[in-house]
Design a protein around this motif. Structure first.
Motif, PDB file in Angstrom:
ATOM      1  N   MET A  37      -1.601  -4.769  -6.092  1.00 48.22           N
ATOM      2  CA  MET A  37      -0.242  -4.731  -5.569  1.00 48.22           C
ATOM      3  C   MET A  37      -0.093  -5.687  -4.392  1.00 48.22           C
ATOM      4  O   MET A  37       0.945  -6.338  -4.232  1.00 48.22           O
ATOM      5  N   ARG A  38      -1.144  -5.817  -3.579  1.00 43.32           N
ATOM      6  CA  ARG A  38      -1.081  -6.758  -2.461  1.00 43.32           C
ATOM      7  C   ARG A  38      -0.905  -8.186  -2.953  1.00 43.32           C
ATOM      8  O   ARG A  38      -0.152  -8.972  -2.360  1.00 43.32           O
TER       9      ARG A  38
ATOM     10  N   ASP B 161       0.806  -1.224   0.000  1.00 41.22           N
ATOM     11  CA  ASP B 161       0.000   0.000   0.000  1.00 41.22           C
ATOM     12  C   ASP B 161       0.837   1.270   0.000  1.00 41.22           C
ATOM     13  O   ASP B 161       0.427   2.294  -0.539  1.00 41.22           O
ATOM     14  N   THR B 162       2.020   1.222   0.627  1.00 40.30           N
ATOM     15  CA  THR B 162       2.766   2.449   0.905  1.00 40.30           C
ATOM     16  C   THR B 162       4.070   2.569   0.128  1.00 40.30           C
ATOM     17  O   THR B 162       4.436   3.661  -0.300  1.00 40.30           O
TER      18      THR B 162
ATOM     19  N   LYS C  88      -3.073   5.348  -5.458  1.00 41.71           N
ATOM     20  CA  LYS C  88      -3.887   5.555  -4.258  1.00 41.71           C
ATOM     21  C   LYS C  88      -5.254   4.891  -4.372  1.00 41.71           C
ATOM     22  O   LYS C  88      -6.044   4.923  -3.424  1.00 41.71           O
ATOM     23  N   THR C  89      -5.537   4.306  -5.528  1.00 35.03           N
ATOM     24  CA  THR C  89      -6.850   3.696  -5.730  1.00 35.03           C
ATOM     25  C   THR C  89      -6.904   2.308  -5.103  1.00 35.03           C
ATOM     26  O   THR C  89      -5.892   1.622  -4.950  1.00 35.03           O
ATOM     27  N   ASP C  90      -8.115   1.893  -4.759  1.00 30.20           N
ATOM     28  CA  ASP C  90      -8.300   0.552  -4.206  1.00 30.20           C
ATOM     29  C   ASP C  90      -7.882  -0.519  -5.207  1.00 30.20           C
ATOM     30  O   ASP C  90      -7.323  -1.557  -4.816  1.00 30.20           O
ATOM     31  N   GLN C  91      -8.142  -0.270  -6.494  1.00 25.79           N
ATOM     32  CA  GLN C  91      -7.786  -1.262  -7.510  1.00 25.79           C
ATOM     33  C   GLN C  91      -6.283  -1.513  -7.516  1.00 25.79           C
ATOM     34  O   GLN C  91      -5.828  -2.665  -7.526  1.00 25.79           O
TER      35      GLN C  91
ATOM     36  N   TRP D  82       3.717  11.506 -14.377  1.00 24.19           N
ATOM     37  CA  TRP D  82       3.990  11.077 -13.012  1.00 24.19           C
ATOM     38  C   TRP D  82       2.788  11.326 -12.103  1.00 24.19           C
ATOM     39  O   TRP D  82       2.414  10.469 -11.300  1.00 24.19           O
ATOM     40  N   ASN D  83       2.169  12.491 -12.225  1.00 22.41           N
ATOM     41  CA  ASN D  83       1.032  12.815 -11.375  1.00 22.41           C
ATOM     42  C   ASN D  83      -0.125  11.842 -11.602  1.00 22.41           C
ATOM     43  O   ASN D  83      -0.828  11.460 -10.651  1.00 22.41           O
ATOM     44  N   ARG D  84      -0.330  11.431 -12.857  1.00 25.28           N
ATOM     45  CA  ARG D  84      -1.376  10.448 -13.138  1.00 25.28           C
ATOM     46  C   ARG D  84      -1.027   9.108 -12.492  1.00 25.28           C
ATOM     47  O   ARG D  84      -1.887   8.434 -11.915  1.00 25.28           O
TER      48      ARG D  84
END
Length: 553
Positions: free
Chosen positions: A252-253, A205-206, A244-247, A236-238
């Motif tokens: 990633m998890r 997540d981080t 930060k999205t749940d998807q 980069w900003n996109r």
């Protein structure tokens, strides 16, 4: 590598060069010390781990466009016709490549980066030293042209011919060193599956968005062609918003939880992260050697040179701690490449300059783990970081300051080129600045003065306009004359406090002439601490679980 023990081992502490080099923490080196950009910027050595995976990472972030002398790097013309690196390069003007230096400026290809090192360690000094005034600066810098080297030097040609073999050696010799395989390392590893699973989730997540070369396929839709040059910041900003999205976090998890997550994972992206987000010391991303027309012009891509400004950062007055805004320039500056976390248990202290955590020269696993624990706790709990001895919490970290009275002594042969006409016959007009034989001596500089206040002086204006250059020199000479005159007015018995007041009175004009007015060296990287907008703080239990997972890298 202890630079002070190598280069100034017999230099007295009252020599400002001693004070300068002692800001280089063990394991760090300012690669622009000799071909100076007048920014004191000691950085850690690059870790040589999982380079095969790192080259693969270039297929996502590392698309670089080359023009002019950049195209003379041999991997585009000769070497890449067959072999294991072939598919990382496209003719005629594109390279898919890892970015090497901390600011991502070594961006013409892996082989070009190796060839630049050959120059930067002085092995083609016959040509190299023609382009700058070593260490002291003050002479307009011109680019080393690969075409000139190829035409004039058999040494350069021999180096180019051997670089591919060096690259292949690095690919073979870059395997991770796991704590589980180190003598006695197993006792430091958690066997609690619940803790490790929690650490994996926190990392996903981080941390993974910057520190994993395995990412969800959904983010591959970001056009690599737009992730370079003038369009990079928007790209980069996109990307950052998507992480930060749940998807993204769910995907990633799953990646981090896979049994093969660490296999062939470089544990970094090759993304250029804006210093406005990192909040780390800005002197590295302010480096100028790779800019257009500078010494490494041929070794940095056009994509790097076209990068936009990242915006404003906050810097602090080194005498009062007062904050102020500083606009980061465009043209390549303002970004930092995330370091690899492979074998992170063995590589503390942390941050790009080894300023976060204690140092211990003991190479044992026990000592490595003591340093790791102290360093990573400072990373995740910023309140545990060392603070400035004079200003405390008024500044966000340590300022490297002189430890005793010292002098800057510049012999006449090293006086910046633009000031030499003022010495000699003009000595009688400026006795406050030049000694009788044309040398410049500034001091006494008292203990407690920020080293970089003087080390980051900008002797030349960053412009080719002759009137602007002349105005800059006038401002520089006026400041130096006033500084030396004010010091001379004090009695020989003046205290350090009296001497510091002289420098404090001149803080404003000195900062106006600074190429890097950011003095706190151990600040930044506040991810997971709640000090970054829209970024939640991790609980203490989350941080401890994350640490246990990082030990396995």
């Amino acid at each position: 590598m202890w630079v002070d023990r190598l280069f100034v081992y017999d230099t007295r502490p009252d020599n400002f060069m001693f004070q300068l080099v002692h800001t280089y923490r063990p394991g760090s080196m300012d690669t622009s010390l000799v071909s100076t950009d007048n920014i004191n910027n000691p950085r850690t050595m690059n870790a040589i781990y999982n380079l095969g995976a790192r080259l693969e990472q270039g297929r996502r972030w590392g698309r670089e466009t080359l023009t002019g002398g950049q195209l003379n790097n041999k991997q585009f013309n000769d070497f890449v016709s067959s072999g294991p690196l072939t598919h990382y390069f496209e003719k005629p003007n594109t390279s898919w490549t890892p970015r090497v230096l901390k600011d991502g400026s070594d961006s013409v290809g892996a082989l070009g980066a190796l060839n630049r090192v050959y120059l930067n360690i002085g092995l083609f000094s016959e040509e190299w030293l023609l382009h700058f005034n070593a260490v002291a600066g003050g002479k307009p810098i011109t680019p080393i042209e690969i075409a000139v080297a190829e035409r004039n030097s058999a040494y350069w040609q021999a180096t180019e011919a051997q670089t591919p073999a060096t690259a292949l050696f690095f690919l073979k010799a870059s395997q991770p060193h796991r704590l589980k395989d180190a003598p006695g390392g197993a006792k430091y590893l958690s066997t609690d599956k619940a803790v490790l699973d929690r650490g994996k989730q926190v990392f996903a997540d981080t941390c993974a968005r910057c520190h994993s070369s395995k990412l969800p396929k959904s983010v591959e839709g970001l056009d690599p062609a737009g992730c370079a040059g003038s369009g990079y910041l928007g790209c980069w900003n996109r990307y950052w918003a998507s992480t930060k999205t749940d998807q993204f976090k769910q995907q990633m998890r799953a990646i981090v939880s896979a049994t093969d997550f660490l296999d062939g994972n470089y544990l970094s992206t090759e993304a250029r992260v804006p210093v406005t987000l990192l909040q780390t010391n800005a002197c590295s991303p302010l480096a100028t050697n790779a800019l257009a027309g500078n010494i490494w012009d041929n070794f940095s891509s056009q994509s790097y040179k076209d990068l936009p400004s990242v915006g404003e950062i906050t810097v602090h007055d080194p005498f009062t701690g007062a904050p102020r805004s500083y606009v980061m320039p465009a043209g390549g500056r303002g970004y930092t490449r995330p370091p690899s976390l492979v074998s992170a248990w063995s590589t503390a202290p942390y941050l790009l300059n080894n300023s976060l955590g204690p140092f211990d020269q003991d190479p044992s696993v026990d000592a490595r783990m003591r340093v790791f624990s102290a360093s990573i706790e400072q990373l995740l709990w910023p309140e545990r970081r060392e603070r400035d001895k004079l200003l405390g919490d008024k500044v966000p970290g340590v300022i490297d300051r002189t430890t005793t009275r010292s002098f800057i002594r510049i012999p006449v042969g090293y006086v910046p080129e633009i000031l030499r006409p003022l010495s000699g016959p003009a000595h009688d007009l400026l006795p406050q600045l030049f000694d009788a034989n044309g040398d410049i001596t500034i001091g006494p500089i008292p203990a407690g003065i920020p080293v970089n206040l003087l080390a980051n002086f900008q002797p030349l204006a960053e412009t080719r306009d002759p009137l602007e250059r002349l105005a800059h020199v006038e401002k520089l000479v006026r400041l130096l004359v006033r500084l030396k005159a004010d010091l001379l007015r004090l009695p020989s018995t003046a205290s350090d406090e009296d001497l510091r007041q002289v420098f404090s009175n001149l803080a404003k004009p000195m900062l106006e002439l600074s190429k890097c007015p950011d003095f706190a060296v151990n600040r930044g990287h506040y991810f997971g601490t709640g000090q970054i907008a829209d970024e939640p703080a991790l609980s203490d239990d989350d941080k401890r679980a994350l640490i246990e997972f990082i030990k396995t890298f």
